[in-house]
Every structure is written in C-alpha cells, then in structure tokens.
Design a protein around this motif. Structure first.
Motif, PDB file in Angstrom:
ATOM      1  N   GLN A  45      -1.244  -3.212 -14.040  1.00  0.00           N
ATOM      2  CA  GLN A  45      -1.960  -2.907 -12.793  1.00  0.00           C
ATOM      3  C   GLN A  45      -3.475  -3.093 -12.902  1.00  0.00           C
ATOM      4  O   GLN A  45      -4.190  -2.951 -11.909  1.00  0.00           O
ATOM      5  CB  GLN A  45      -1.687  -1.443 -12.363  1.00  0.00           C
ATOM      6  N   LEU A  53      -5.002  -5.593 -10.405  1.00  0.00           N
ATOM      7  CA  LEU A  53      -4.976  -5.040  -9.054  1.00  0.00           C
ATOM      8  C   LEU A  53      -6.000  -3.917  -8.905  1.00  0.00           C
ATOM      9  O   LEU A  53      -6.720  -3.838  -7.902  1.00  0.00           O
ATOM     10  CB  LEU A  53      -3.568  -4.522  -8.730  1.00  0.00           C
ATOM     11  N   LYS A  65      -9.518  -5.483  -8.677  1.00  0.00           N
ATOM     12  CA  LYS A  65      -9.814  -6.171  -7.415  1.00  0.00           C
ATOM     13  C   LYS A  65      -9.893  -5.207  -6.231  1.00  0.00           C
ATOM     14  O   LYS A  65     -10.849  -5.241  -5.448  1.00  0.00           O
ATOM     15  CB  LYS A  65      -8.741  -7.225  -7.146  1.00  0.00           C
ATOM     16  N   ASP A  66      -8.905  -4.311  -6.099  1.00  0.00           N
ATOM     17  CA  ASP A  66      -8.810  -3.472  -4.904  1.00  0.00           C
ATOM     18  C   ASP A  66      -9.594  -2.170  -4.993  1.00  0.00           C
ATOM     19  O   ASP A  66     -10.113  -1.692  -3.990  1.00  0.00           O
ATOM     20  CB  ASP A  66      -7.339  -3.147  -4.602  1.00  0.00           C
ATOM     21  N   ASN A  67      -9.680  -1.592  -6.204  1.00  0.00           N
ATOM     22  CA  ASN A  67     -10.363  -0.309  -6.339  1.00  0.00           C
ATOM     23  C   ASN A  67     -11.812  -0.456  -6.787  1.00  0.00           C
ATOM     24  O   ASN A  67     -12.708   0.188  -6.237  1.00  0.00           O
ATOM     25  CB  ASN A  67      -9.609   0.593  -7.315  1.00  0.00           C
ATOM     26  N   HIS A 110     -13.345  -3.376  -6.746  1.00  0.00           N
ATOM     27  CA  HIS A 110     -13.892  -4.501  -5.984  1.00  0.00           C
ATOM     28  C   HIS A 110     -14.738  -5.378  -6.918  1.00  0.00           C
ATOM     29  O   HIS A 110     -15.886  -5.722  -6.637  1.00  0.00           O
ATOM     30  CB  HIS A 110     -14.735  -4.008  -4.800  1.00  0.00           C
ATOM     31  N   GLU A 164     -16.938   2.955  -1.491  1.00  0.00           N
ATOM     32  CA  GLU A 164     -16.369   1.860  -0.704  1.00  0.00           C
ATOM     33  C   GLU A 164     -17.276   0.635  -0.806  1.00  0.00           C
ATOM     34  O   GLU A 164     -18.491   0.747  -0.757  1.00  0.00           O
ATOM     35  CB  GLU A 164     -16.237   2.279   0.758  1.00  0.00           C
ATOM     36  N   SER A 202     -17.681  -3.800   0.170  1.00  0.00           N
ATOM     37  CA  SER A 202     -17.219  -4.970   0.911  1.00  0.00           C
ATOM     38  C   SER A 202     -18.076  -6.158   0.475  1.00  0.00           C
ATOM     39  O   SER A 202     -19.078  -5.997  -0.219  1.00  0.00           O
ATOM     40  CB  SER A 202     -17.352  -4.749   2.426  1.00  0.00           C
ATOM     41  N   ASP A 247       0.193   4.512  -3.085  1.00  0.00           N
ATOM     42  CA  ASP A 247      -1.102   4.113  -3.636  1.00  0.00           C
ATOM     43  C   ASP A 247      -1.056   4.028  -5.157  1.00  0.00           C
ATOM     44  O   ASP A 247      -0.299   4.756  -5.819  1.00  0.00           O
ATOM     45  CB  ASP A 247      -2.168   5.128  -3.199  1.00  0.00           C
TER      46      ASP A 247
END
Length: 439
Positions: free
Chosen positions: A249, A252, A255-257, A259, A319, A321, A403
């Motif tokens: 994991q 993943l 990339k997702d947590n 970023h 967070e 972006s 999650d």
C-alpha cells in the motif's frame, strides 16, 4: 561471546552472506526494472493493461514457491549444499542471459518467463541458505548470523529497488544498461559462491518425489508434526502477511495521502528497510546469543503500536492539491510528514525484533536431517499468507471501499490477537518440549 563483525568477516560465513546478498539484490533490480519498463511502455511488444501486467509480475515471481518449495527442500537435504549453491548461481547467470535477450528484442513474454525462472531460482536457493547456517555457525553464533542475514537481505532489497530505478531512469530507454547490471550482479554472486566451504551431506536416503502436489502436502504435514516448529512457521508467515499488507500500500499511501511523487515511495521503503536492518542487529545486542522468544513480544507490540501510529499520522496530514511533492518538499512540509517517516522506521525495527528470533528457532528446532524441508514448508506458508494478504487488502479497499487508515488499524489489531495466540502456544510447546528432554 562472538560479535557480528567477527562472524561477518569469517571464512565460514562471509561467502554465504555475500552470495545471499547478491541474489536478493538481483531479484529486486530485475523486478523493479521490469515494473518500470512495463509502466512506462518501453517494450515494443507490450500488450494489456499496465495494472494487470504489474500484478502478473508479482504473481509469476511468487508462483514457484507454491510449486517447487517442497522439491527444493528435498534436494537441499539430499545433496551437498555448497555445490548446490554454485549450480543455482550458474542458473541465475543463464536466466539473466534470457532476460537480456528479452530486453534487446523488446519481448515482454520472454521477460516474464525470465521472471518466473528467477522466482524458481530463489525457491531452490531459499531452503539452502537458511538450512546451511546451523552448519557453518556455532550454536551461540546462530542469532548473530540470522541478524546479519536479515539486515543484509533488507538492504539488498532496498538497494536493488533503487538501483533498478536509477539505471532505468538514467538509461532513458536504452535497456542495454539494465541488462549489463543484472548480468554483472549474477556473476558476482557466482564468484562469491565459489568460496563457500564444503558442507556435510545431511542424508543420502531421500528419494526425490517430483510430484509437487504430494511432496508439498507431505512437507507441510511433517512440519505440523513438530509442534514448536509449526508455530514458528506460522509466526514467520504472519510477518509476511503483515509486511505485504503494508508495503503493497506504500505507493497508494504516497500518492493519495502524502500527495507525493514516486521518489517518496523509495524514501519510505528505505526507512522501512533500514529499520529492519537496525532492528535485526539490535536484536542480537539486546537479546543475547541464546535461542529464545525474548525479543519476539517487543517486536509484536511494536508491530501493533507503530501501525496505529502510522494510521494516526496519516489522519493529520494537510490537504493538498496540484502537483505532487518530492522528497525535498516533504521534508519542508511540517511535522506530520516526519511522523509518517518515523512510524515506517519503527515498524521496520519492530519487524527485526520479531522475525530474527523466529527464524533462529526454526533452524535450531528443526531436525538436521529435515532442516531444508522445514525451510521449504516455511516458504510455502509464506507464499500462502502473502496471497491471503493481497485478497484481504482487495476486500477491504476495493470491495468494501474502506479507507487505507482503517486497513492499517484492522491489520494492527489482527497482529495483536495473532501474536498473543502465537506466544501462548510457543511458550506452552517449548515448556512441554523442555520437560520431555529433561525426563
């Protein structure tokens, strides 16, 4: 009391250590380079979805452990082991020649065939490398030898992954360089194997059974008949389940947590692998040279607590972006990222505390005449637990859409429950065994 450094430089241990190191290094250089070549489409005859091909890579490497482990254990118990190692290392060179042809002509299926053969090579080498340690080391050196083996393997894995990525990256699509790299590493492994001392043959009486279904069943059945060994094998295999659940994991998570970019994946793997190396070496210094369960509870507690720490750290990440951040940006993005890196290192250290004593016990309590076959049973269980880990993660993440942080928490709780059962069973079996010996 022997020191790690004295064992590492000894004529008995060093050639086997280096042979094992270069073997693990080449496995990971080749696997990582193949994954990158597939992912970035640098093969002329590539077909199929990238995710499917990447999963096929993982499956083809582990499949030989199911098919050939039991047979490999029989062979390692029947024939002189240093000679077997040299033959296996020659096979590795031949496999890398096949891989080189695959890279040059851009044939994916030839490369996948070479990968399957590398998995087969590792399957036959596995029972030898752990069964030979009690032959080349004194009883009081066994913990140190296993600590060095585990730390060396961990470093070989991470160096191999990084080296494979660097060669592919800097070669800019010229696959000549990765071909030369794997051929050179295979050659170094063979040269080191030439210096392994000749070992006594455990038993000539074994008749090799080439029916791998029957042999695998008999091997697992025999391992189950040894109460202490059986629970040690389950403990080892749980660690592979646990490790596979987390390490799979990491991309993943990155990339997702976090970023973050692909380079951060390598960074987190480095923290984990260095942690295992440190934990393995500390295991000998703190736990002493006696074969015992002393350090396993500390490792088990760490595997639970630091998994929860990792999950908690992910919950406090800011967070983000836009573009993915790199290693430099992550180090300058606040303390939450430091907690993630620290948790990965602590998980690795706990893993070293947990796995080194169990592997040492496997070697110490396995009958010498069947030691390689016990290691083969261990490899079969490891493969089963790793496949179970993949199914478990797919169910949690894909089927139930839970999650990633919850997956880590569930795994941590399962690890705590399993460890309590394991330690109770092993303590009881060991006490019973010692009582029988005294009588």
């Amino acid at each position: 009391m022997p020191k790690n450094e004295q064992i590492l430089t000894s004529r008995r241990f060093l050639p086997m250590f280096l042979t094992q190191f270069f073997g693990a290094l080449n496995d990971n250089v080749f696997k990582q380079s193949l994954l990158l070549v597939i992912t970035y489409g640098w093969l002329h005859h590539q077909a199929g979805e990238i995710s499917t091909l990447n999963n096929m890579v993982a499956l083809l490497f582990i499949l030989p452990y199911f098919i050939f482990s039991a047979t490999a254990g029989q062979i390692a118990d029947k024939y002189e082991r240093s000679g077997l190692v040299r033959k296996i290392k020659i096979l590795e060179i031949i496999i890398m020649v096949i891989a080189t042809i695959g890279f040059f002509i851009g044939n994916l299926w030839l490369l996948l065939f070479a990968l399957f053969l590398m998995g087969t090579h590792s399957t036959f080498f596995g029972p030898i490398k752990y069964a030979i340690l009690p032959d080349i080391l004194k009883p009081e050196e066994l913990v140190s030898g296993n600590a060095l083996f585990q730390s060396g393997t961990s470093m070989a894995i991470i160096i191999g992954m990084i080296l494979g990525g660097l060669v592919i990256s800097y070669a800019a699509g010229d696959l000549t360089w990765i071909s030369l790299t794997v051929l050179i590493i295979a050659g170094l492994g063979y040269l080191c194997s030439r210096f392994i001392l000749k070992q006594p043959v455990p038993t000539h009486k074994i008749e090799i059974d080439w029916n791998f279904f029957r042999t695998s069943f008999q091997t697992l059945k025999y391992a189950k008949s040894l109460p202490v060994v059986y629970w040690v094998l389950l403990g080892n295999s749980w660690y592979w389940f646990y490790g596979a659940t987390y390490l799979t994991q990491i991309p993943l998570l990155t990339k997702d947590n976090l970023h973050a970019s692909e380079n951060v994946v390598s960074l987190l793997l480095t923290f984990f692998s260095v942690g295992i190396a440190v934990g393995s070496l500390l295991c000998r210094k703190i736990g002493g040279s006696q074969v015992s369960l002393k350090m396993v509870p500390y490792g088990a507690i760490g595997l639970t607590l630091f998994a929860l720490y990792l999950a908690g750290s992910l919950a406090f990440l800011p967070e983000r972006s836009g573009e993915l951040i790199g290693i430099y940006e992550m180090f300058n993005s606040g303390p939450a990222y430091y907690h993630v890196m620290l948790s990965m290192a602590l998980l690795g250290i706990s893993g070293g505390f947990y796995i080194v004593p169990l592997y040492t016990m496997m070697q110490a309590y396995a009958p010498p005449s069947h030691r390689a076959r016990v290691v083969a049973a261990n490899n079969i269980y490891n493969a089963i637990f790793m496949v179970a880990s993949s199914i478990f993660s797919i169910i949690i993440l894909s089927l139930f859409k839970i999650d990633l942080k919850i997956l880590f928490c569930i795994t941590a709780v399962l690890s705590a429950v399993f460890s309590v059962v394991l330690l109770r069973q092993l303590s009881f079996k060991l006490a019973t065994t010692d009582q029988i010996v005294e009588e």
